[in-house]
Write an enzyme that holds these catalytic residues in place. Sequence first.
Site, PDB file in Angstrom:
ATOM      1  CE  LYS A   1      -3.558   2.411   2.589  1.00 34.42           C
ATOM      2  NZ  LYS A   1      -4.580   2.319   3.613  1.00 34.42           N
TER       3      LYS A   1
ATOM      4  CE  LYS B   1      -6.158   1.917  -0.351  1.00 31.22           C
ATOM      5  NZ  LYS B   1      -6.528   1.949   1.030  1.00 31.22           N
TER       6      LYS B   1
HETATM    7  C1  PBG Z   1      -7.079   3.619   5.585  1.00 30.17           C
HETATM    8  C2  PBG Z   1      -7.571   3.342   4.224  1.00 30.17           C
HETATM    9  C3  PBG Z   1      -7.471   4.250   3.180  1.00 30.17           C
HETATM   10  C4  PBG Z   1      -8.109   3.668   2.093  1.00 30.17           C
HETATM   11  C5  PBG Z   1      -8.570   2.421   2.485  1.00 30.17           C
HETATM   12  N1  PBG Z   1      -8.223   2.208   3.827  1.00 30.17           N
HETATM   13  C6  PBG Z   1      -6.928   5.626   3.147  1.00 30.17           C
HETATM   14  C7  PBG Z   1      -5.615   5.936   3.671  1.00 30.17           C
HETATM   15  O1  PBG Z   1      -4.737   5.083   3.789  1.00 30.17           O
HETATM   16  O2  PBG Z   1      -5.424   7.093   4.003  1.00 30.17           O
HETATM   17  C8  PBG Z   1      -8.236   4.354   0.766  1.00 30.17           C
HETATM   18  C9  PBG Z   1      -9.266   3.861  -0.155  1.00 30.17           C
HETATM   19  C10 PBG Z   1      -9.601   4.792  -1.247  1.00 30.17           C
HETATM   20  O3  PBG Z   1      -8.961   5.852  -1.454  1.00 30.17           O
HETATM   21  O4  PBG Z   1     -10.571   4.483  -1.940  1.00 30.17           O
HETATM   22  N2  PBG Z   1      -6.552   2.653   6.347  1.00 30.17           N
END
Ligand code: PBG
Length: 326
Positions: free
Chosen positions: A197, A251
């Site tokens: 991520k 992601k």
């Molecule tokens: C947070 C989380 C995020 C997303 C999913 N879980 C945002 C972040 O890490 O700030 C993002 C999903 C999206 O942008 O659609 N744990």
Amino acid sequence: MPQFPAIRMRRTRSAPWIRNLVRETELSSKDLIWPIFVHEGKEIQDIASMPGVQRLPVSQLSKIAKQAKQSGIPAIAIFPNIDPAKKDLRGTEAANPDNLVCRAIYELKSSCPDMGVIADVALDPFTSTGQDGIVIDGKVDNDQTLEQLVAQSLTQVGAGCDVLAPSDMMDGRIGYIRAALETGGHLDTLILSYAAKYASGFYGPFRDAVGSSSALSGDKKTYQMDPANKDEALREVALDIEEGADMVMVKPGLAYLDIAAQVKQAFGLPTFAYQVSGEYAMIRAAAQNGWIDGDGVMMESLLAFKRAGCDGILTYFAPDAARVLG
Ligand code: PBG
């Protein structure tokens, strides 16, 4: 290799029937995971930066589950917008068995027991800092966060979720959570790890949707990955597999397809990508302006994930894509 004119690549593109016959990749609604936003209120709220996506009250979820089932979508992922009054430094509310996520899980599973329900594991919807972990002396503390993530995980499993999806990027969390699940007798709970991520600008609209953007000061670069790195992503995935992940995720999605393709190739385990909020918003906004064909670009972008080797896609387009797929 035969040359032109013996070879004319256009022959297999010359009519729909032959294009159908030689198509290499197929997208189906079985490939889609539908992320939904829930909130504590009673009304359905629009999300300005994500046209077509709404924050839902728990009372709407049996309808959503039935819609997903009818569309052939196998699983739903829940994201909560928590009342700011319930947020604190430790994200205590994350482990409350009667919290919004748990009520949403219960509602989905009781109205549609064979729908897969995925619950995120991360503290950001619950912390007053908007960070995914517990901030101590200005830093997100890895090991104290692990304790709270385990508590959150067990709480969500208690409410009936099928899949835990740790999205927090703390070191060692998969192993901690897996050990706690085994000890607690939750032998069949799946872990879908957000293994690679990245610290991405594409999450902007999501943070609006869950209400963590106003809380968030600073960035998440001490735990989410540097977009410049690829070898590091493979190491992250390898570690999560060793620690007990059943499936992994990359992601964001489109901008990181090279990573998803390599992960699938290197490890061969179920690999998912998250077409995140910013990706969704860009396509929707351009379509609303008439600059692109919205349905066309939606389907093309989803197919790209399959072509890269992904087994499935988390996408806010899930219900629309299912509609197009018929
Ligand atoms: C947070 C989380 C995020 C997303 C999913 N879980 C945002 C972040 O890490 O700030 C993002 C999903 C999206 O942008 O659609 N744990």
